[in-house]
Design a protein around this motif. Structure first.
Motif, mmCIF file in Angstrom:
data_model
loop_
_atom_site.group_PDB
_atom_site.id
_atom_site.type_symbol
_atom_site.label_atom_id
_atom_site.label_comp_id
_atom_site.label_asym_id
_atom_site.label_seq_id
_atom_site.Cartn_x
_atom_site.Cartn_y
_atom_site.Cartn_z
ATOM 1 N N TRP A 16 0.750 -0.952 0.122
ATOM 2 C CA TRP A 16 0.062 0.063 0.355
ATOM 3 C C TRP A 16 0.706 1.713 -0.257
ATOM 4 C CZ3 TRP A 16 -4.186 -1.740 4.315
ATOM 5 C CH2 TRP A 16 -4.824 -2.450 3.965
ATOM 6 N N GLY A 17 1.831 1.627 0.479
ATOM 7 C CA GLY A 17 2.712 2.031 1.114
ATOM 8 C C GLY A 17 3.449 2.878 -0.236
ATOM 9 N N GLU A 18 3.669 1.065 -0.961
ATOM 10 C CA GLU A 18 4.997 2.221 -2.031
ATOM 11 C C GLU A 18 5.302 1.067 -3.308
ATOM 12 O OE1 GLU A 18 9.132 3.430 -2.603
ATOM 13 O OE2 GLU A 18 8.308 2.950 -0.213
ATOM 14 N N PHE A 19 4.210 0.263 -3.311
ATOM 15 C CA PHE A 19 4.263 -0.378 -4.475
ATOM 16 C C PHE A 19 3.369 0.824 -5.935
ATOM 17 C CE2 PHE A 19 5.326 -5.163 -3.331
ATOM 18 C CZ PHE A 19 6.615 -4.527 -2.812
ATOM 19 N N ARG A 20 2.537 0.971 -5.372
ATOM 20 C CA ARG A 20 2.312 1.693 -6.866
ATOM 21 C C ARG A 20 2.800 2.981 -6.834
ATOM 22 N NH1 ARG A 20 -3.813 2.609 -6.452
ATOM 23 N NH2 ARG A 20 -4.113 3.383 -8.061
ATOM 24 N N GLU B 275 14.348 14.055 -1.396
ATOM 25 C CA GLU B 275 15.511 13.537 -0.683
ATOM 26 C C GLU B 275 14.108 12.528 -0.252
ATOM 27 O OE1 GLU B 275 18.899 13.014 1.789
ATOM 28 O OE2 GLU B 275 18.265 14.954 -0.138
ATOM 29 N N ARG B 276 13.193 12.405 0.254
ATOM 30 C CA ARG B 276 11.734 11.408 0.964
ATOM 31 C C ARG B 276 12.742 10.558 -0.132
ATOM 32 N NH1 ARG B 276 8.987 11.897 5.474
ATOM 33 N NH2 ARG B 276 7.625 10.395 4.574
ATOM 34 N N GLU B 277 12.565 10.320 -0.943
ATOM 35 C CA GLU B 277 12.552 9.651 -2.069
ATOM 36 C C GLU B 277 13.594 8.868 -1.319
ATOM 37 O OE1 GLU B 277 11.719 7.877 -6.695
ATOM 38 O OE2 GLU B 277 12.025 10.215 -6.646
ATOM 39 N N ARG B 278 14.804 9.188 -1.597
ATOM 40 C CA ARG B 278 16.075 9.450 -1.023
ATOM 41 C C ARG B 278 16.492 8.633 -0.223
ATOM 42 N NH1 ARG B 278 17.785 13.912 -4.098
ATOM 43 N NH2 ARG B 278 17.892 15.423 -2.580
ATOM 44 N N GLU B 279 16.467 8.899 0.674
ATOM 45 C CA GLU B 279 16.242 8.491 2.369
ATOM 46 C C GLU B 279 15.396 7.448 2.708
ATOM 47 O OE1 GLU B 279 18.097 8.184 6.440
ATOM 48 O OE2 GLU B 279 18.496 8.978 3.923
ATOM 49 N N LEU B 280 13.856 7.810 2.399
ATOM 50 C CA LEU B 280 13.183 6.464 2.205
ATOM 51 C C LEU B 280 12.649 5.468 1.841
ATOM 52 C CD1 LEU B 280 11.430 8.866 4.529
ATOM 53 C CD2 LEU B 280 12.972 7.346 5.495
ATOM 54 N N MET B 281 13.263 5.021 0.475
ATOM 55 C CA MET B 281 13.413 4.301 -0.937
ATOM 56 C C MET B 281 13.254 2.680 -0.313
ATOM 57 S SD MET B 281 15.173 4.113 -4.266
ATOM 58 C CE MET B 281 14.773 5.583 -5.325
ATOM 59 N N PHE B 282 11.522 2.447 -0.885
ATOM 60 C CA PHE B 282 11.458 1.216 -0.426
ATOM 61 C C PHE B 282 11.108 0.672 0.769
ATOM 62 C CE2 PHE B 282 15.148 0.384 -3.657
ATOM 63 C CZ PHE B 282 14.398 0.143 -4.468
ATOM 64 N N GLU B 283 10.758 2.007 1.278
ATOM 65 C CA GLU B 283 10.252 1.540 2.922
ATOM 66 C C GLU B 283 8.466 2.009 2.840
ATOM 67 O OE1 GLU B 283 12.750 3.309 5.967
ATOM 68 O OE2 GLU B 283 14.163 3.595 4.321
ATOM 69 N N GLY B 284 8.050 2.297 2.429
ATOM 70 C CA GLY B 284 6.794 1.716 2.068
ATOM 71 C C GLY B 284 6.341 3.166 2.749
ATOM 72 N N LYS B 285 6.521 4.335 2.255
ATOM 73 C CA LYS B 285 6.986 5.211 2.398
ATOM 74 C C LYS B 285 6.146 6.675 1.175
ATOM 75 C CE LYS B 285 7.388 5.128 6.943
ATOM 76 N NZ LYS B 285 6.861 5.753 7.552
ATOM 77 N N ARG B 286 6.901 5.956 -0.203
ATOM 78 C CA ARG B 286 6.816 6.870 -1.393
ATOM 79 C C ARG B 286 5.595 6.873 -1.837
ATOM 80 N NH1 ARG B 286 8.811 11.318 -3.500
ATOM 81 N NH2 ARG B 286 8.698 11.084 -5.633
ATOM 82 N N TYR B 287 4.684 6.186 -2.036
ATOM 83 C CA TYR B 287 3.285 5.861 -2.589
ATOM 84 C C TYR B 287 2.046 7.187 -2.060
ATOM 85 C CZ TYR B 287 -0.591 6.062 -5.373
ATOM 86 O OH TYR B 287 -2.496 5.970 -6.099
ATOM 87 N N PHE B 288 2.190 6.576 -0.138
ATOM 88 C CA PHE B 288 1.482 7.519 0.553
ATOM 89 C C PHE B 288 1.967 9.244 0.285
ATOM 90 C CE2 PHE B 288 0.769 3.745 3.559
ATOM 91 C CZ PHE B 288 0.064 3.251 3.047
ATOM 92 N N ASP B 289 3.749 9.306 0.641
ATOM 93 C CA ASP B 289 3.745 10.804 0.438
ATOM 94 C C ASP B 289 3.022 11.615 -0.975
ATOM 95 O OD1 ASP B 289 5.236 10.223 2.418
ATOM 96 O OD2 ASP B 289 7.232 10.685 0.853
#
Length: 585
Positions: A66-70, A500-514
């Protein structure tokens, strides 16, 4: 949602994860209400059951998906026919019949929390050893876990059924209409505000738990992190900054009290923030010490809340199955970095990583190929520690000298089916960047000239970004590679924070929610579509078309839920729900 009274502890026969002795308690297979809710240990068992359910495959896999794969970060890895539902997620072919749209695992945790919240005060009334301070701490812990579950649900589905009463009888009304995103968000914020002062500030450490209690269970610090995140979604930027500062100050206090760490590290290089230093060895292991400590060892000084797995004990304790299947435990893991993400490191002007000597670009990926032509082939985060040599940046012999190290397994994470890496829900740099985003949104809308107040807000956000960015660079080029005057507008500094959030938190289930949060704030999907379509050149136009509608950035309700709950009305972006079709009208 259904739960029968006589099996009230909701599958307490589970195999418990471990965070010290607390989660080593193993209750009986079947426990009736009269036998169970009599003493403090019964409540502790119930709380352990909540954590256990959150480390289940179904729950954890959905946190990741839910947080990353889309987002634009991941694509399928060639063997996705083994999981067609996942393939449909990655290609934006969502329907109501997709198994990953099921929310049952989250409502299981919610109901476990509700049951324990109801019974814990009754236990305190009959067990003299169960004092009011401990009771309140337990209620705060359960409220936080429940609130976190709802937070994941609304960011994924937008409107969801919300309840705080436990389902414990067949006579109860089990199905409810969906409550609006804003109402659920307000409710969980209010709940956390009410209990935040009762939560444990610091759990006692022992030689056996190695700090797992402090980041593996809810604390005041983790509640502050949740409130920081939730207030950002609420567009209450003042409170977002307030709770971010409470987290940051808590981490600074802990660093001040850690005499060994203070003697070894000077935080001034990271603008005073207590980040784990990289351990440079020549030009190797650029980000390795921080990377290994945070993702492989787990429960690091930067950790705030993590779902914990016991290291070692290969056949006796649960493993992090989703990381094994998705990132690195199968002969061919299900997903890999998108071409857009992985090709970035070979470019002379990187699109994502702001500097080609950014260690995160190499620690995040697995590589194949020789030293002159390394090719990202998989996701390394949570999977193994690596030592990488790129050559001498002072002579710009990038990718042409030195040797690429082979990823080697350490006890925390492995390229096998028994991965034991913790899954990080919140860590310090995440909160720092949430604060940076809030600061940018406190600036006035773009104008030709920034006011003095706007300049101050921009500079404070930039300070947070550069602290994190500098931590990832080669020591020999550890300098200010980002220049504040390059961000003279609200839009540009906001984009920097997101980058920077993409660089730092990549693959941590954060990007799509951002991306969803930004679409909510801006009232359109333009930025989200611009990013997501980068994951694939083959169907970029299809992805772009499907994500035009705001409703389409959320998930459809699962078809099984629609069949049994007549109060639910399907997300209009996905048709009636009966056939799961996508409808743009």
């Amino acid at each position: 949602m259904k739960c029968i009274l006589n099996t009230i502890i909701l599958s307490l026969s589970m195999t418990l994860m471990s965070c010290g002795d607390f989660l080593e308690i193993k209750p009986q297979d079947v426990i009736t209400v009269d036998d169970f809710w009599n003493e403090k240990s019964d409540v502790e068992n119930a709380i352990a059951a909540c954590y256990s359910a959150m480390t289940s495959y179904g729950f954890l896999s959905r946190m990741m998906i839910w947080g990353e794969f889309r987002s634009e970060n991941v694509i399928n890895n060639g063997n996705i026919n083994e999981d067609v539902n996942l393939e449909n997620v990655l290609t934006e072919s969502l329907t109501a019949s997709n198994a990953y749209s099921s929310w049952a695992d989250f409502y299981t945790v919610i109901n476990r929390c509700n049951v324990a919240i109801m019974y814990a005060p009754k236990v305190a009334a009959v067990d003299p050893a169960y004092d009011q301070t401990t009771l309140k701490a337990h209620l705060a812990e359960l409220t936080a876990l429940r609130s976190l579950c709802y937070f994941y649900l609304i960011r994924t589905f937008k409107d969801v059924p919300y309840y705080e009463e436990p389902f414990i009888s067949d006579d109860q009304q089990l199905y409810l209409p969906a409550t609006s995103f804003d109402t659920v968000l307000d409710n969980i914020i209010a709940s956390l505000e009410q209990v935040k002062g009762d939560a444990i500030e610091k759990y006692p450490k022992s030689s056996t738990d190695a700090g797992m209690y402090q980041t593996g269970r809810i604390t005041k610090e983790s509640i502050y992190a949740m409130l920081c995140d939730m207030y950002l979604w609420k567009k209450d930027y003042v409170n977002c900054v307030k709770y971010a500062d409470l987290v940051i100050e808590s981490k600074k206090k802990a660093a001040d009290e850690d005499e060994d760490r203070i003697r070894k590290q000077d935080f001034s290089e990271f603008n005073g923030y207590p980040l784990i230093a990289t351990k440079y060895q020549g030009y190797s292991n650029m980000f390795g010490n921080a990377f290994t400590s945070i993702f492989i060892d787990g429960n690091s000084s930067e950790g705030i809340f993590e779902l914990c797995f016991v290291k070692g004990s290969e056949g006796t304790k649960p493993s992090n199955g989703p990381v094994s299947n998705f990132f690195g435990g199968r002969p061919v893991p299900f997903v890999k970095p998108s071409d857009y993400v992985s090709s970035d490191i070979s470019l002379s002007s990187p699109l994502i990583f702001s500097n080609k000597y950014d260690g995160r670009a190499y620690e995040n990926f697995r590589f194949t190929g020789g030293s002159s032509d390394p090719t990202p082939s998989g996701i390394n985060k949570y999977v193994s520690s690596t030592t990488v040599m790129l050559g001498d940046p002072n002579t710009n012999s990038f990718h042409t000298s030195g040797s690429w190290g082979t990823p080697y397994p350490v006890y925390g994470g492995k390229y096998d089916s028994r991965n034991k890496s913790n899954y990080i829900v919140y860590r310090l740099t995440d909160i720092m960047l949430l604060k940076a985003e809030a600061l940018t949104q406190m600036m006035a809308d773009d104008a030709s000239t920034l006011s003095e107040t706007d300049v101050d807000l921009r500079n404070r956000a930039f300070d947070l970004v550069t602290a994190i960015n500098k931590r990832s660079l080669y020591q020999s080029v550890l300098k200010d590679t980002l220049i504040v005057t390059n961000y003279p507008s609200k839009e540009l500094i906001t984009n920097l924070v997101y980058d920077e959030r993409e660089r730092e938190l990549m693959f941590e289930g954060k990007r799509y929610f951002d991306l969803v949060r930004r679409a909510q704030r801006e009232g359109n999907t333009k930025y989200l579509r611009t990013k997501v379509r980068l994951k694939s050149t083959d169907n970029a136009s299809v992805i772009d078309s499907k994500l035009t509608r705001m409703d389409a950035i959320y998930w459809p309700y699962n078809l099984d839920e629609l069949k049994v709950n007549g109060y639910l009305k399907q997300n209009p972006a996905f048709g009636s729900g009966e056939n799961g079709s996508f409808d743009r009208n």
